[in-house]
Design a protein around this motif. Structure first.
Motif, short mmCIF file in Angstrom:
data_model
loop_
_atom_site.label_atom_id
_atom_site.label_comp_id
_atom_site.label_asym_id
_atom_site.label_seq_id
_atom_site.Cartn_x
_atom_site.Cartn_y
_atom_site.Cartn_z
N VAL A 1 -11.69 -2.07 3.98
CA VAL A 1 -12.70 -1.19 3.39
C VAL A 1 -12.86 -1.58 1.92
N GLU A 2 -14.01 -2.16 1.60
CA GLU A 2 -14.24 -2.66 0.24
C GLU A 2 -15.17 -1.76 -0.56
N THR A 3 -16.17 -1.15 0.10
CA THR A 3 -17.15 -0.34 -0.62
C THR A 3 -17.29 1.07 -0.05
N PHE B 1 -4.34 -0.19 5.41
CA PHE B 1 -4.13 1.07 4.72
C PHE B 1 -4.57 0.91 3.28
N ASN B 2 -5.54 1.71 2.87
CA ASN B 2 -5.99 1.72 1.48
C ASN B 2 -5.37 2.93 0.79
N HIS B 3 -4.53 2.64 -0.20
CA HIS B 3 -3.77 3.69 -0.90
C HIS B 3 -4.68 4.35 -1.94
N ALA B 4 -5.65 5.10 -1.44
CA ALA B 4 -6.69 5.66 -2.31
C ALA B 4 -6.21 6.86 -3.12
N GLN B 5 -5.13 7.53 -2.69
CA GLN B 5 -4.59 8.71 -3.38
C GLN B 5 -5.67 9.76 -3.61
N LEU B 6 -6.29 10.15 -2.51
CA LEU B 6 -7.42 11.08 -2.58
C LEU B 6 -7.00 12.48 -3.00
N ARG C 1 4.11 -1.91 5.29
CA ARG C 1 3.89 -3.30 4.88
C ARG C 1 4.82 -4.23 5.65
N ASP C 2 6.06 -3.83 5.83
CA ASP C 2 7.03 -4.64 6.57
C ASP C 2 6.62 -4.84 8.03
N ASN C 3 5.85 -3.90 8.55
CA ASN C 3 5.41 -3.99 9.95
C ASN C 3 4.02 -4.59 10.10
N GLY C 4 3.53 -5.19 9.04
CA GLY C 4 2.31 -5.97 9.15
C GLY C 4 1.02 -5.30 8.74
N ILE C 5 1.06 -4.05 8.29
CA ILE C 5 -0.17 -3.41 7.83
C ILE C 5 -0.53 -3.96 6.45
N GLU C 6 -1.79 -4.29 6.27
CA GLU C 6 -2.27 -4.77 4.98
C GLU C 6 -2.51 -3.56 4.07
N VAL C 7 -1.71 -3.44 3.03
CA VAL C 7 -1.79 -2.32 2.09
C VAL C 7 -2.57 -2.77 0.87
N SER C 8 -3.57 -1.97 0.47
CA SER C 8 -4.40 -2.34 -0.67
C SER C 8 -4.69 -1.12 -1.53
N GLU C 9 -5.13 -1.39 -2.76
CA GLU C 9 -5.63 -0.35 -3.66
C GLU C 9 -7.16 -0.37 -3.59
N PRO C 10 -7.82 0.74 -3.93
CA PRO C 10 -9.29 0.75 -3.86
C PRO C 10 -9.91 -0.27 -4.83
N SER C 11 -10.93 -0.97 -4.35
CA SER C 11 -11.72 -1.84 -5.23
C SER C 11 -12.50 -0.96 -6.20
N GLU C 12 -13.07 -1.58 -7.23
CA GLU C 12 -13.87 -0.80 -8.18
C GLU C 12 -15.05 -0.14 -7.48
N ALA C 13 -15.66 -0.85 -6.54
CA ALA C 13 -16.82 -0.30 -5.83
C ALA C 13 -16.40 0.90 -4.98
N TRP D 1 2.32 16.75 0.90
CA TRP D 1 2.38 15.44 1.55
C TRP D 1 2.20 14.36 0.49
N PRO D 2 2.62 13.12 0.79
CA PRO D 2 2.25 12.02 -0.10
C PRO D 2 0.73 11.91 -0.23
N PRO D 3 0.25 11.25 -1.26
CA PRO D 3 -1.20 11.13 -1.47
C PRO D 3 -1.89 10.53 -0.25
N GLN D 4 -3.06 11.08 0.06
CA GLN D 4 -3.80 10.67 1.25
C GLN D 4 -4.54 9.34 1.03
N GLY D 5 -4.49 8.48 2.04
CA GLY D 5 -5.18 7.20 1.97
C GLY D 5 -6.03 6.98 3.21
N ILE D 6 -6.66 5.83 3.28
CA ILE D 6 -7.61 5.52 4.34
C ILE D 6 -7.03 4.46 5.26
N TYR D 7 -6.91 4.77 6.54
CA TYR D 7 -6.38 3.86 7.55
C TYR D 7 -7.53 3.37 8.43
#
Length: 311
Positions: A140-142, A208-213, A265-277, A129-135
């Motif tokens: 989710v910042e920390t 959606f946080n593209h954490a690539q777990l 993203r086109d359908n309005g989900i905010e896609v982000s990368e993990p913060s340092e924390a 599967w593609p890399p797993q992320g957090i929905y």
């Protein structure tokens, strides 16, 4: 066409799969079935039953083992409770991109094939599967934001990760995800961009946080007795088609990642990368889970990781 193939009795194989017809795994498997049918001149006719319509996901492996169906697809880490080696691809940050995932597969597939052979099962191929992320329905910042949240889980690793974040893991199969969110059974999930887009995640969550777990793999297995009843030519044709399906599936998975993130993203989900924390917290969890996995996997697990890190 060889005489063996021409005169062999046709084998009509029903193949249960857990995911819908539009899922890239199912698309790949249907092409595999078509190629087997053509290469064996109809000796092996595989009918794909998608979306868990024939056999539900949790029962597919045992159904193939018992000979209720000759072939099936399942996510490899579902077998973690019987052997920790089957969840090696779901340990956070052990392999979090496609090159690492491929090296991990090369280091592990012989051991896993041996494990399956003991149960009269043959491993044909596996596709990640593609890399797993957090929905979530919130940013989710920390990671602290997940405390007490009901989180959809699909294997032992996703359950344990939820536990370590203080979330409440809840088993939900892919076809049931929208309903689970709609009824409040879950409020967050760890899954791929593919599943997120295919289940229209924008209808029931916002982030959606593209954490690539990790990159969990689906595997296709066949009952050894059913396989051995085929002609030599048919067995060779299936193995050739399986190798092609694996190669094609890995390429499709990579394409799927970017395409499905763009759709979300086109359908309005905010896609982000993990913060340092968040990344720091995820790596702490990954280290904990790697140590726990090694304890369960024992000497074979240590040998597997040594081989992987030498790739």
């Amino acid at each position: 066409m060889s005489l063996a193939v021409a005169t062999a009795q046709a084998a009509d194989w029903d193949m249960p799969t857990p995911y819908g017809d539009s899922n890239f795994h199912t698309v790949n498997i249907k092409q595999f079935a078509d190629e087997v049918r053509e290469a064996t001149a109809g000796e092996v006719n595989i009918t794909v039953h998608s979306s868990g319509s024939l056999i539900k996901h949790p029962e597919i492996k045992n159904s193939v083992r018992r000979g209720l169906v000759p072939i099936g697809e399942l996510i490899m880490s579902r077998l973690a409770n019987e052997d920790a080696l089957f969840e090696v691809d779901s340990v956070p940050f052990l392999a979090s991109n496609y090159d690492e995932a491929w090296d991990l597969w090369q280091a592990s597939k012989e051991l896993l094939a041996e494990r399956l052979e003991r149960q009269r099962l043959k491993l044909l191929f596996a596709v990640p599967w593609p890399p797993q992320g957090i929905y979530t329905r919130f940013a989710v910042e920390t990671g602290a934001e997940l405390q007490g949240v009901k989180m959809r889980a699909y294997n032992k690793s996703s359950e344990r990760l939820a536990d370590l974040f203080g979330a409440i893991p809840t088993q939900v199969e892919v076809p049931d995800i929208p309903t689970a969110f709609g009824t409040g059974r879950v409020d967050a999930m760890i899954t791929s961009p593919s599943t997120g887009a295919n289940t229209r995640a924008w209808d029931y969550l916002s982030h959606f946080n593209h954490a690539q777990l990790w990159l969990p793999k689906n595997m296709v297995i066949v009952n050894t007795r059913a396989f051995d009843r085929l002609s030599d030519e048919a067995r060779a044709a299936i193995e050739t088609a399986a190798a092609e399906a694996e190669k094609r599936g890995w390429a499709a998975s990579q394409e799927e990642t970017a395409a499905k993130i763009a759709i979300m993203r086109d359908n309005g989900i905010e896609v982000s990368e993990p913060s340092e924390a968040l990344l720091e917290r995820l790596k702490e969890v990954g280290n904990t889970m790697t140590a726990e996995w090694l304890e369960r996997a024992g000497a074979d697990g240590e040998a597997l990781l040594k081989a992987y890190r030498a790739e």
